[in-house]
Scaffold this motif. Structure first.
Motif, PDB file in Angstrom:
ATOM      1  N   PRO A 144      -0.316  -4.283   8.249  1.00 38.28           N
ATOM      2  CA  PRO A 144      -0.715  -4.785   6.921  1.00 38.28           C
ATOM      3  C   PRO A 144       0.190  -4.260   5.807  1.00 38.28           C
ATOM      4  O   PRO A 144      -0.242  -3.529   4.915  1.00 38.28           O
ATOM      5  CB  PRO A 144      -2.146  -4.265   6.781  1.00 38.28           C
ATOM      6  N   VAL A 145       1.466  -4.648   5.843  1.00 36.39           N
ATOM      7  CA  VAL A 145       2.420  -4.111   4.874  1.00 36.39           C
ATOM      8  C   VAL A 145       2.417  -4.898   3.566  1.00 36.39           C
ATOM      9  O   VAL A 145       2.804  -4.368   2.524  1.00 36.39           O
ATOM     10  CB  VAL A 145       3.848  -4.093   5.469  1.00 36.39           C
ATOM     11  N   PHE A 146       1.985  -6.161   3.626  1.00 37.16           N
ATOM     12  CA  PHE A 146       2.015  -6.985   2.418  1.00 37.16           C
ATOM     13  C   PHE A 146       0.667  -6.903   1.702  1.00 37.16           C
ATOM     14  O   PHE A 146      -0.138  -7.846   1.702  1.00 37.16           O
ATOM     15  CB  PHE A 146       2.359  -8.435   2.773  1.00 37.16           C
ATOM     16  N   SER A 147       0.426  -5.755   1.110  1.00 37.69           N
ATOM     17  CA  SER A 147      -0.827  -5.509   0.395  1.00 37.69           C
ATOM     18  C   SER A 147      -0.585  -4.383  -0.598  1.00 37.69           C
ATOM     19  O   SER A 147       0.472  -3.753  -0.617  1.00 37.69           O
ATOM     20  CB  SER A 147      -1.941  -5.118   1.375  1.00 37.69           C
ATOM     21  N   TRP A 148      -1.594  -4.124  -1.443  1.00 38.77           N
ATOM     22  CA  TRP A 148      -1.481  -3.007  -2.381  1.00 38.77           C
ATOM     23  C   TRP A 148      -1.395  -1.680  -1.635  1.00 38.77           C
ATOM     24  O   TRP A 148      -0.747  -0.742  -2.094  1.00 38.77           O
ATOM     25  CB  TRP A 148      -2.660  -3.000  -3.344  1.00 38.77           C
ATOM     26  N   ALA A 149      -2.065  -1.605  -0.478  1.00 37.57           N
ATOM     27  CA  ALA A 149      -1.989  -0.380   0.326  1.00 37.57           C
ATOM     28  C   ALA A 149      -0.562  -0.141   0.813  1.00 37.57           C
ATOM     29  O   ALA A 149      -0.164   1.000   1.057  1.00 37.57           O
ATOM     30  CB  ALA A 149      -2.946  -0.469   1.509  1.00 37.57           C
ATOM     31  N   GLY A 150       0.212  -1.240   0.945  1.00 36.64           N
ATOM     32  CA  GLY A 150       1.590  -1.095   1.375  1.00 36.64           C
ATOM     33  C   GLY A 150       2.426  -0.281   0.397  1.00 36.64           C
ATOM     34  O   GLY A 150       3.364   0.408   0.793  1.00 36.64           O
TER      35      GLY A 150
END
Length: 277
Positions: A144-150
């Motif tokens: 899940p790299v394409f997120s705010w967590a990324g």
């Protein structure tokens, strides 16, 4: 330090970072070799254990995951670790060839020059790690790299790169000849990597009865770098991992600066060697 000194320091930072990036851009084999190792683990080793080694539903995961998803942060850490150690070899080489000796005699604080070198190392580590993540996504590893967590994971990646680069800087103080590099690395890279959570979770180590390996992995700073990346990637609280990574970064860098002081470490050796010559 006045305004002129600040500008001079920033120019030195820009020059050192650009030098390393340009040198790296001319060494395509270096990028390939940096990616081949973790990709072999991902494509071959993880594929063989995909259904054999299941990872239970434990933090930071909300469901069962395949093994390749679990070890992906550990393989990112492998890229950071090997590049950090390779920077140590580069420091030893530059020092023997005279480039580092000239750099350290520049009219700037020595810790700042070492910090510039550390920033260049960390930048190259991050670029190589991002290249690996891109290829891993193409191979079908679900991250899940394409997120705010990324973005948090990117910060963890940068801090981990700085910590391992600082460790490489520290090791370069004590490695006096290139011939000693391989032996020293075998006592650093492999123990740090295999005695960590890069390939298996801590509870698996404890469950298998390998208590001493479990305790070593708990106190291994590389473990905390990986766990920070892993937890950040899934938007979970990494606990004390960031503090351990930042604390080790500070300790490694301060001790490395102490080792490069002209009155001790390499600086003292160079001074005595020059006098003897």
């Amino acid at each position: 330090m006045g305004r002129g000194g600040v500008l001079h320091g920033l120019q030195a930072l820009q020059a050192i970072v650009l030098r390393e990036v340009l040198k790296f851009s001319q060494q395509t084999g270096r990028l390939v070799s940096a990616l081949v190792r973790p990709l072999l683990w991902l494509a071959v080793f993880a594929a063989g254990f995909r259904n054999v080694f299941g990872v239970a539903i434990v933090e930071p995961y909300d469901t069962y995951i395949p093994y390749d998803v679990y070890i992906a942060p550990g393989l990112v850490g492998m890229v950071l670790l090997f590049n950090g150690m390779q920077s140590s070899l580069a420091m030893v080489y530059d020092r023997e060839m005279g480039l580092m000796r000239l750099l350290l005699t520049a009219p700037l604080p020595r810790p700042w020059l070492l910090f510039c070198k550390l920033c260049a190392t960390a930048l190259l580590s991050v670029l190589q790690a991002l290249a690996f993540v891109g290829v891993a996504l193409l191979l079908g590893t679900d991250l899940p790299v394409f997120s705010w967590a990324g973005l948090h994971a990117l910060l963890a990646l940068l801090c981990g790169a700085l910590m391992l680069g600082a460790l490489g800087l520290l090791l370069s103080v004590h490695i006096k000849q290139l011939e000693n590099f391989a032996g020293t690395m075998n006592f650093v890279i492999f123990p740090m990597y295999f005695m960590s959570t890069a390939l298996y979770p801590l509870w698996k180590l404890q469950e298998s009865g390998a208590e001493w390996v479990y305790q070593l992995a708990r106190f291994n700073p590389f473990t905390h770098a990986i766990e920070w990346i892993r937890f950040a990637l899934y938007g979970k609280d990494p606990g004390t991992a960031p503090w351990v990574v930042l604390g080790c970064l500070a300790v490694f860098f301060v001790v490395a600066c102490w080792g490069y002081d002209p009155q001790r470490g390499f600086g003292g050796l160079a001074k005595r060697g020059g006098g003897a010559a």
